[in-house]
Enzyme design. Structure first.
Site, PDB file in Angstrom:
ATOM      1  CB  VAL A  43      -0.963   0.003   1.199  1.00 19.03           C
ATOM      2  CG1 VAL A  43      -1.782   1.289   1.232  1.00 19.03           C
ATOM      3  CG2 VAL A  43      -1.895  -1.200   1.133  1.00 19.03           C
ATOM      4  CB  CYS A  44       3.934   2.161   1.879  1.00 19.56           C
ATOM      5  SG  CYS A  44       3.370   1.923   3.569  1.00 19.56           S
ATOM      6  CB  THR A  45       4.941   0.483  -3.065  1.00 19.12           C
ATOM      7  OG1 THR A  45       5.901  -0.077  -2.148  1.00 19.12           O
ATOM      8  CG2 THR A  45       5.589   0.640  -4.435  1.00 19.12           C
ATOM      9  CD  GLU A  47      -0.680   5.456   1.336  1.00 20.44           C
ATOM     10  OE1 GLU A  47      -1.788   5.732   1.803  1.00 20.44           O
ATOM     11  OE2 GLU A  47       0.334   5.286   2.052  1.00 20.44           O
ATOM     12  CG  LEU A  48       5.972   7.158  -0.705  1.00 20.65           C
ATOM     13  CD1 LEU A  48       5.075   6.451   0.302  1.00 20.65           C
ATOM     14  CD2 LEU A  48       7.429   6.971  -0.326  1.00 20.65           C
TER      15      LEU A  48
END
Length: 225
Positions: A43-45, A47-48
């Site tokens: 999920v973080c990937t 988002e960034l």
């Protein structure tokens, strides 16, 4: 407890762009600090990567972005390659914003960003998906806190920036689901005898069963991005 309108706490940090003093790094720009549970997570990937694609939109609004994750700078640098690939960037392109190292959770604890239900491999709490918006005067203007399993909506964050910057300069508020260009609401504190002078573009009063005239719509003030 940090309250809206307070000066946002300053801190020093090691980042993928070197050591920074947060307030000095912000300069006269608005800023968004957004935290992540861990590097190399799905999920973080996403988002960034989304932020990379939206950088021109944030730059038009004089907004700097900085991410934070509870891993080392060396881990961040390696992770940036995956983020750029997912965003469709060339591998030689410079990563467009810094990522803060917070292995000891000092910044996460200071800003209340820890998620007690999400732990790393050694049992330490990870950072939740916090978003802090800071204005050009270093004032804390908005925060949103998502759990680790829910990715953020950066279109909503852009919408909020538009609302904050618009209402700072005009005596209006933005109603539900407002987007730039939609009608705004005249502030209820504006006396009736001043409305015509302050809003020459016109005001529409919405008729209500109560007979009260507090729902006053006016066209969105013109802004330059």
């Amino acid at each position: 407890m940090l309250l809206l309108g307070d000066i946002f706490p300053n801190f020093n940090a090691n980042t993928t762009e070197g050591e920074i003093d947060f307030h000095h790094w912000l300069g006269e720009s608005w800023g968004i600090l957004f935290s992540h549970p861990s590097d190399f997570t799905p999920v973080c990937t996403t988002e960034l990567s989304r932020v990379i694609k939206l950088m021109p939109d944030f730059q038009k609004r004089n907004v700097k972005l900085i991410a934070l994750s509870c891993d080392s700078v060396s881990s961040h640098v390696a992770w940036c390659k995956d983020i750029k690939r997912y965003a469709g960037c060339h591998e030689d392109e410079k990563f467009p914003y810094p990522i803060i190292e917070d292995k000891d959770r000092n910044i996460a604890m200071k800003l209340g960003m820890l998620d007690k239900d999400e732990l790393d491999t050694v049992g330490m709490p990870l950072t939740a998906r916090a978003v802090f918006i800071i204005d050009s005067n270093k004032k804390y203007r908005l925060s949103i806190l998502y759990p680790a399993t829910t990715g953020r909506n950066f279109d909503e964050i852009l919408r909020v920036i538009d609302s904050l910057q618009l209402t700072d300069k005009n005596k209006v508020a933005t109603p539900v689901d407002w987007k730039m260009g939609d009608d705004c609401m005249v502030l209820p504190t504006i006396p009736e005898d001043q409305v015509t002078k302050m809003f020459p573009q016109g005001v529409t009063v919405v008729p209500l069963p109560s007979g009260k005239t507090y729902l006053r719509k006016t066209p969105c003030p013109k802004v330059e991005l």
